[in-house]
Design an enzyme around this catalytic site. Sequence first.
Site, short mmCIF file in Angstrom:
data_model
loop_
_atom_site.label_atom_id
_atom_site.label_comp_id
_atom_site.label_asym_id
_atom_site.label_seq_id
_atom_site.Cartn_x
_atom_site.Cartn_y
_atom_site.Cartn_z
CB SER A 195 2.12 -35.30 41.38
OG SER A 195 1.54 -35.71 40.16
CG HIS A 249 -2.56 -32.97 40.57
ND1 HIS A 249 -2.80 -34.61 40.30
CD2 HIS A 249 -1.04 -32.95 40.37
CE1 HIS A 249 -2.50 -35.54 39.22
NE2 HIS A 249 -1.11 -34.44 39.85
CG HIS A 260 -9.27 -39.70 32.76
ND1 HIS A 260 -8.05 -39.48 31.49
CD2 HIS A 260 -8.77 -39.88 34.50
CE1 HIS A 260 -6.96 -39.25 32.14
NE2 HIS A 260 -6.59 -40.09 33.91
NE ARG A 319 -6.11 -44.35 37.87
CZ ARG A 319 -5.87 -43.04 37.72
NH1 ARG A 319 -4.40 -42.50 38.39
NH2 ARG A 319 -6.16 -41.81 37.11
CG ASP A 347 -9.47 -38.49 42.04
OD1 ASP A 347 -9.17 -39.13 42.28
OD2 ASP A 347 -9.38 -38.06 40.47
#
Length: 441
Positions: free
Chosen positions: A243, A273, A320, A329, A375
């Site tokens: 993105s 993504h 990751h 996060r 996520d």
Amino acid sequence: MAESTLKQTLKSRIEAFRPRMQKLSKDLAEVVIDKVTIGQVIGGARDVHCLVTDISYLDPQEGIRFRGKTIPETFAALPKVAGGEQPFVGGFFYFLLTGDLPTVAQAEEVEADWRGRAALPRYVVEVLRALPPDTHPMTMLSAGVLAMQRESVFARRHAEGTLKKNDMWDPMFEDAMNLLARLPPLAATIYRLKYKGGSFIAADPALDWGGNFAHMMGVPRPYDDVMRMYFILHSDHESGNVSAHATHLVASALSDAYYSLSAGLNGLAGPLHGLANQEVLAWIRAAMKKLGGRPPTEEQLKQFLWETLNAGQVVPGYGHAVLRKTDPRFTAQNEFARKHLPDDPLFQLVNMLYQVAPGVLTEHGKTKNPWPNVDAHSGVIQVHYGVTEEDFYTVLFGVGRALGVLANIVWDRGLGYAIERPKSVTTDMLERWAAEGGRKG
């Protein structure tokens, strides 16, 4: 109209930064910083050092750093919304653009600026209504952004033929501010139109950017704090992710912020993504159902994980491309959930996964990073507060990601970055160079 503190500060930062970039591009241009292997060429240019951003940096051990600060440092330093636990998103954007930590007054000034720009054009709603009912919400978001391109300040000023290269950041900044102001009402309109029968909720001029989004969604507190946190955590992740890179690439052609952000959102919609959080939630729900509808024992969960891996599937939300530890996060969301939804069954399963999955993945041996990423958590929190429409989650990601990518392309124009044009090679060339032991010269 007087320039805002943000715009004045940004202008001074850009002007002070330009000599550094000019020295690098002219006097030091021949310095070699990386090598490129055949594996990297075929593997999507992974780990090739060829992009520049000062907005954020992804450290393999510490996670994302915004303007040099870790996630805990960022949240601790930014001014908080009165009556809430989380920072002003407007203050965070001030920080991304300038590198300076804003005062409460400066954060509120950005929020007030956005409120003054936030009215969603009526034609955008009509465009959304004209789309088929089964249109994906990410298509609606991208279409809504693109529909507003007719109002681009950058496109108009560039067409006039009087815009100087050193001044291009100014209309790009105006486009970015207009877009960011309208993204919450655009996203909330999509949500209410697609899932709530088209009953819209008017903005509340007394609320901040994140709080107003929660209000227009129709979700009560503390969902406002959830979204302030969520938007900041998802804002930026270096320039190489799809993105961010897509937005930068399109902007490098001097396309305006509307064209550029729409391209970035289209990349974010890809299953590799932005759809990851949706896939994680589906996997967690499937696990909960198979394991009896309640948090399992550790042994039951280990067995389910091994069944997943032995079937050739991945454990979504773990691993990751860069990080080699638990994603900060994830940690930030986990701390919020421990405080606000400790008894939620899905959250309890997320926590048990955090205890069990790394050991199983390490034993399995095929995962470079057995730790959870962002996520692994976000969908569970959304479900707890009643936002159960999984197709919408990437829209939330897109609104947050806009903060980082738009800050980046404003700086791209401020520093006069060139159009992006890497050189391609053929498979024959790769095979020849491999046979010769590498490219000569």
